[in-house]
Design a protein around this motif. Structure first.
Motif, short mmCIF file in Angstrom:
data_model
loop_
_atom_site.label_atom_id
_atom_site.label_comp_id
_atom_site.label_asym_id
_atom_site.label_seq_id
_atom_site.Cartn_x
_atom_site.Cartn_y
_atom_site.Cartn_z
N MET A 199 0.77 -1.26 0.18
CA MET A 199 -0.06 0.06 -0.07
C MET A 199 0.80 1.26 -0.06
O MET A 199 0.55 2.19 -0.53
N GLN A 200 2.12 1.20 0.62
CA GLN A 200 2.90 2.45 0.58
C GLN A 200 3.52 2.78 -0.80
O GLN A 200 3.50 3.99 -1.15
N ASP A 201 3.48 1.78 -1.60
CA ASP A 201 3.64 1.92 -3.14
C ASP A 201 2.60 2.75 -3.85
O ASP A 201 3.09 3.70 -4.40
N TYR A 202 1.48 2.24 -3.67
CA TYR A 202 0.21 2.72 -4.40
C TYR A 202 0.15 4.16 -3.82
O TYR A 202 -0.16 4.97 -4.44
N LEU A 203 0.20 4.56 -2.65
CA LEU A 203 0.38 5.82 -1.97
C LEU A 203 1.42 6.85 -2.17
O LEU A 203 1.29 7.95 -2.19
N GLY A 204 2.60 6.20 -2.93
CA GLY A 204 3.57 7.03 -3.09
C GLY A 204 4.37 7.49 -1.87
O GLY A 204 4.64 8.75 -2.03
N LEU A 205 4.47 6.55 -0.94
CA LEU A 205 5.16 7.10 0.27
C LEU A 205 6.51 6.86 0.42
O LEU A 205 7.11 6.25 -0.27
N ASP A 206 7.18 7.73 1.05
CA ASP A 206 8.69 7.51 1.47
C ASP A 206 9.10 6.58 2.44
O ASP A 206 7.95 6.21 3.04
N ASN A 207 10.37 6.35 2.78
CA ASN A 207 10.74 5.59 3.62
C ASN A 207 10.22 5.92 5.27
O ASN A 207 10.38 5.01 5.99
N LYS A 208 9.58 6.95 5.20
CA LYS A 208 9.26 7.14 6.69
C LYS A 208 8.28 6.18 7.05
O LYS A 208 7.72 6.00 8.14
N SER A 209 7.36 5.66 5.75
CA SER A 209 6.52 4.57 5.94
C SER A 209 6.71 3.30 5.56
O SER A 209 5.94 2.15 5.34
N ARG A 210 8.09 3.16 5.83
CA ARG A 210 8.72 1.56 5.41
C ARG A 210 8.11 0.83 6.66
O ARG A 210 8.01 1.10 7.89
#
Length: 168
Positions: free
Chosen positions: A117-128
């Motif tokens: 889901m982090q990739d769908y949302l385009g999130l950076d490593n703070k969301s790893r």
């Protein structure tokens, strides 16, 4: 009974490991990030989507990898150029580079495709999700309801339908 098993055949993979996975009949793992990042593997061509077999599971990245956006910011320009060339994504802005990677994974012949889901949302490593060999801050990321909206659902639905991964 019958169990669905995914063989984690990542890292330093020997011929004996390849044979074991093949003989087991279990699908192996393919991580798209590994195809373009020489820091992670000496067998990058194994992870290029045109080299996949059907009996595998493709991921943009797993719970142990950086998010796509975080990973993209950590690789060198040569790796970025190689990825852009492979995906024909020369005009995609860095902040949206997750989209061609997701589409690349979904277009592969892999029987199963898993996109964090982090990739769908385009999130950076703070969301790893997890940083292997560390303790403390792992497995704490959670999505919030504000992250989920009709636009995201439509985008995921459109991509899965377009790539034949949904029978909507």
């Amino acid at each position: 009974g019958k169990r669905d098993v995914i063989a984690e055949d990542l890292g330093f993979v020997t011929d004996s490991v390849r044979k074991l996975v093949h003989d087991s009949g279990f699908p192996g793992m393919k991580v798209v990030e590994f195809a373009f990042d020489v820091r992670d593997t000496g067998a990058a061509s194994d992870y290029l989507t045109h080299n996949y077999i059907r009996n595998c599971v493709v991921y943009t990245g797993t719970h142990d990898n950086e998010t796509l956006i975080g990973w993209w910011s950590s690789i060198d320009q040569r790796a970025r150029d190689m990825a852009r060339d492979y995906m024909a994504a020369h005009y995609t802005p860095d902040r949206l580079i997750n989209v061609p990677f997701i589409t690349l994974a979904m277009r592969s012949i892999a029987d199963l495709c898993i996109i964090p889901m982090q990739d769908y949302l385009g999130l950076d490593n703070k969301s790893r999700m997890n940083k292997p060999s560390t303790v403390g801050d792992n497995w704490r990321w959670r999505t919030i309801s504000d992250d989920m909206d009709d636009d995201l659902a439509e985008e995921i639905g459109r991509l899965t339908l377009m790539t034949g991964r949904s029978k909507m």
